[in-house]
Design a protein around this motif. Structure first.
Motif, PDB file in Angstrom:
ATOM      1  N   VAL A   1       0.923  -1.263  -0.191  1.00 35.29           N
ATOM      2  CA  VAL A   1       0.107  -0.019   0.063  1.00 35.29           C
ATOM      3  C   VAL A   1       0.825   1.496   0.022  1.00 35.29           C
ATOM      4  N   LEU A   2       2.236   1.032   0.192  1.00 31.97           N
ATOM      5  CA  LEU A   2       3.012   2.366   0.078  1.00 31.97           C
ATOM      6  C   LEU A   2       3.069   2.876  -1.498  1.00 31.97           C
ATOM      7  N   ASP A   3       3.077   3.992  -1.351  1.00 32.57           N
ATOM      8  CA  ASP A   3       2.855   4.849  -2.627  1.00 32.57           C
ATOM      9  C   ASP A   3       4.301   4.688  -3.342  1.00 32.57           C
ATOM     10  N   GLU A   4       4.365   4.931  -4.642  1.00 30.46           N
ATOM     11  CA  GLU A   4       5.368   4.565  -5.534  1.00 30.46           C
ATOM     12  C   GLU A   4       6.484   5.446  -5.065  1.00 30.46           C
ATOM     13  N   CYS A   5       6.334   6.637  -4.787  1.00 33.51           N
ATOM     14  CA  CYS A   5       7.528   7.571  -4.494  1.00 33.51           C
ATOM     15  C   CYS A   5       8.254   7.112  -3.241  1.00 33.51           C
ATOM     16  N   CYS A   6       7.271   6.532  -2.242  1.00 32.40           N
ATOM     17  CA  CYS A   6       7.950   6.081  -0.942  1.00 32.40           C
ATOM     18  C   CYS A   6       8.712   4.827  -1.168  1.00 32.40           C
ATOM     19  N   LYS A   7       7.947   3.877  -2.173  1.00 29.10           N
ATOM     20  CA  LYS A   7       8.727   2.637  -2.390  1.00 29.10           C
ATOM     21  C   LYS A   7      10.157   2.818  -2.999  1.00 29.10           C
ATOM     22  N   SER A   8      10.263   3.716  -3.677  1.00 29.72           N
ATOM     23  CA  SER A   8      11.522   4.001  -4.364  1.00 29.72           C
ATOM     24  C   SER A   8      12.604   4.907  -3.458  1.00 29.72           C
ATOM     25  N   TYR A   9      11.826   5.311  -2.451  1.00 25.53           N
ATOM     26  CA  TYR A   9      12.856   5.917  -1.525  1.00 25.53           C
ATOM     27  C   TYR A   9      12.925   4.995  -0.336  1.00 25.53           C
ATOM     28  N   LEU A  10      12.237   4.129  -0.068  1.00 28.23           N
ATOM     29  CA  LEU A  10      12.449   3.003   0.813  1.00 28.23           C
ATOM     30  C   LEU A  10      13.644   1.856   0.099  1.00 28.23           C
ATOM     31  N   GLY A  11      13.408   1.742  -1.223  1.00 30.14           N
ATOM     32  CA  GLY A  11      14.624   1.131  -1.867  1.00 30.14           C
ATOM     33  C   GLY A  11      15.995   1.631  -1.867  1.00 30.14           C
ATOM     34  N   GLU A  12      16.026   2.840  -1.987  1.00 33.32           N
ATOM     35  CA  GLU A  12      17.247   3.787  -1.958  1.00 33.32           C
ATOM     36  C   GLU A  12      18.013   3.608  -0.476  1.00 33.32           C
ATOM     37  N   LYS A  13      17.268   3.537   0.634  1.00 34.51           N
ATOM     38  CA  LYS A  13      17.594   3.488   1.992  1.00 34.51           C
ATOM     39  C   LYS A  13      18.085   2.036   2.257  1.00 34.51           C
ATOM     40  N   GLU A  14      17.322   0.981   1.710  1.00 33.20           N
ATOM     41  CA  GLU A  14      17.658  -0.364   1.771  1.00 33.20           C
ATOM     42  C   GLU A  14      19.022  -0.587   1.157  1.00 33.20           C
ATOM     43  N   ASP A  15      19.211   0.124   0.021  1.00 34.70           N
ATOM     44  CA  ASP A  15      20.611  -0.214  -0.878  1.00 34.70           C
ATOM     45  C   ASP A  15      21.703   0.456  -0.141  1.00 34.70           C
ATOM     46  N   GLU A  16      21.327   1.710   0.615  1.00 35.43           N
ATOM     47  CA  GLU A  16      22.095   2.393   1.605  1.00 35.43           C
ATOM     48  C   GLU A  16      22.777   1.505   2.661  1.00 35.43           C
ATOM     49  N   LEU A  17      21.785   0.859   3.180  1.00 34.31           N
ATOM     50  CA  LEU A  17      21.896  -0.135   4.528  1.00 34.31           C
ATOM     51  C   LEU A  17      22.789  -1.241   3.802  1.00 34.31           C
ATOM     52  N   ARG A  18      22.721  -1.794   2.724  1.00 32.38           N
ATOM     53  CA  ARG A  18      23.319  -2.997   2.069  1.00 32.38           C
ATOM     54  C   ARG A  18      24.699  -2.419   1.982  1.00 32.38           C
ATOM     55  N   GLU A  19      25.054  -1.392   1.441  1.00 31.30           N
ATOM     56  CA  GLU A  19      26.433  -0.836   1.135  1.00 31.30           C
ATOM     57  C   GLU A  19      27.156  -0.529   2.441  1.00 31.30           C
ATOM     58  N   ILE A  20      26.275  -0.054   3.594  1.00 31.23           N
ATOM     59  CA  ILE A  20      27.129   0.056   4.685  1.00 31.23           C
ATOM     60  C   ILE A  20      27.398  -1.294   5.403  1.00 31.23           C
ATOM     61  N   ALA A  21      26.557  -2.235   5.411  1.00 34.37           N
ATOM     62  CA  ALA A  21      26.691  -3.754   5.882  1.00 34.37           C
ATOM     63  C   ALA A  21      28.026  -4.265   5.145  1.00 34.37           C
ATOM     64  N   SER A  22      28.132  -3.869   3.904  1.00 28.22           N
ATOM     65  CA  SER A  22      29.208  -4.385   2.901  1.00 28.22           C
ATOM     66  C   SER A  22      30.642  -3.866   3.452  1.00 28.22           C
ATOM     67  N   LYS A  23      30.396  -2.481   3.767  1.00 27.86           N
ATOM     68  CA  LYS A  23      31.661  -1.721   3.840  1.00 27.86           C
ATOM     69  C   LYS A  23      32.017  -2.125   5.459  1.00 27.86           C
TER      70      LYS A  23
END
Length: 438
Positions: free
Chosen positions: A115-137
């Protein structure tokens, strides 16, 4: 905790409205609204029976039977966004709310993430990618810090050599090796350029100008360093196939190969196994490939790496730029050819030949080798370079913005990874102290 009185019972299902208290914020919700999402926590709470207080307490933190109020120790700001799904059928993450924490709130209230709006889904995806990058670092940093006693001696030597060649920040020696490699690339590039100056060249036995022996010696020394560096990195790589197919490592390999191919061809030419003319042509062609070694600087420069990634993220804007320029070049070159045909000394012989004039005009280079001579042709040229300036300027800002955003993001991620490692070290240190006290 409030207890239910025994004389009478009340069930939320018998009342069309319930009141929830979220962190001190009271919200009244009607039953018909909550039933729009029957699988949510609040809908289940609405239809729960007061005959079973344990069932109600499993859905909320506490409840007041007399006031028909249910208490939740949750974030009231996030709940304001959760309530929107019952009224509007979608959710927007408001500013100031962590999207990762908000997904946990949605899990608690049993709301489908769809039910998340599309703009919020993309924003959430960016934050999840950032967390994955932080985890890899963080993983990379921890791998550098930890020393596994279970590995063999050869594995320890391999890891030590890998850190020495690939991670300049791991030790002083590794930093010296990285600086030496960087300077070798610069020296090799300078030698390649200086070697083409006629005054610094010498004459061989056939009367032809060749590079000075001193410059050749410096070139050979640099290539031997590049070869040793590449082989050591390849031997110490954890995944040799991935290492060999990596883009930057392919560039390193292509920068080294021509040197040895030239040596082989020169040897074959001297032993008369090949015609001397063919050997000289092949050697000249391979010498041009030495310019590939300048790309080795990208492996030692975070700025060049950031520029490369920013250009990758700006492929759409670059495509628009090329499309604008392509359409403009085609239109203005065709107009210039048509308008200049009436002039006896026209320089526009064909439309394909006019493409060159359109390119240098729209990019405001203007060499002057081809120029219009009629009045209409000059007006067409004026419009063409004005349109060229506009076409180039429009996509530039998004490209620059992508570079700045990516550069700042990488700095933030690196800082966050270091802070995460420091926090883990503090937690492990406090845990050790607690165990020693016990």
């Amino acid at each position: 905790m409030w207890t239910l009185p025994k004389p009478r019972y009340w069930s939320p299902a018998s009342d069309p409205e319930i009141t929830v208290n979220i962190g001190g914020v009271r919200v009244a919700l009607t039953g018909d609204v909550l039933d729009r999402y029957p699988e949510s926590r609040l809908s289940e709470l609405l239809h729960s029976s007061a005959h079973n207080p344990e069932q109600i307490l499993s859905l909320c933190d506490d409840f007041d039977q007399a006031r028909k109020e249910f208490y939740f120790d949750r974030d009231p700001d996030a709940f304001k966004c959760i309530v929107d799904v019952y009224y509007f059928g979608e959710i927007h993450i408001k500013n100031g709310i962590c999207p990762i924490c908000f997904t946990k709130e949605m899990e608690f209230w049993r709301i489908d993430p769809g039910v998340l709006d599309e703009c919020c889904k993309s924003y959430l995806g960016e934050k999840e990618d950032e967390l994955r990058e932080i985890a890899s670092k963080v993983k990379v940093i921890l791998e550098d810090l930890e020393e596994e006693k279970s590995v063999t001696r050869s594995q320890r030597c391999q890891r030590f050599l890998w850190r020495l060649m690939e991670k300049p920040g791991s030790s002083l020696v590794a930093r010296v090796i990285a600086i030496t490699s960087f300077l070798s690339v610069l020296v090799s590039a300078v030698v390649m350029c200086v070697g083409t100056i006629p005054e610094l060249q010498v004459t061989d036995t056939e009367g032809k100008l060749v590079e000075h022996p001193t410059l050749e010696a410096i070139e050979t020394t640099c290539m031997l360093w590049f070869t040793a560096e590449y082989l050591l990195r390849l031997l110490s790589a954890p995944n040799k196939l991935h290492f060999a197919l990596s883009f930057m490592n392919l560039i390193d390999f292509l920068a080294i190969t021509p040197f040895y191919v030239v040596l082989a061809l020169t040897y074959l030419g001297n032993t008369s196994m090949m015609e001397l003319t063919n050997v000289q042509q092949a050697v000249q062609a391979l010498r041009i490939m030495r310019i590939a070694r300048i790309f080795k600087l990208a492996r030692h420069s975070s700025g060049l790496q950031t520029l490369t990634y920013a250009l990758k993220r700006s492929l759409k804007e670059l495509g628009l730029l090329l499309m604008y320029m392509g359409v403009g070049i085609f239109v203005f070159s065709a107009l210039a050819y048509t308008m200049e045909q009436s002039h006896p000394d026209t320089l526009f012989r064909s439309i394909p030949q006019s493409f060159w004039w359109a390119i240098i005009t729209m990019t405001t280079v203007g060499y002057g080798d081809i120029y219009p001579k009629t009045t209409l042709g000059k007006c067409n040229a004026a419009v063409s370079f004005l349109c060229g300036v506009i076409a180039i300027a429009l996509p530039i800002h998004p490209i620059i913005n992508n570079f700045v955003v990516y550069y700042n993001k990488q700095k933030v991620l690196e800082t966050a990874a270091k802070h995460e490692v420091e926090l883990m070290e503090l937690k492990s240190g406090s845990a050790v102290r607690r165990k020693s006290k016990d």
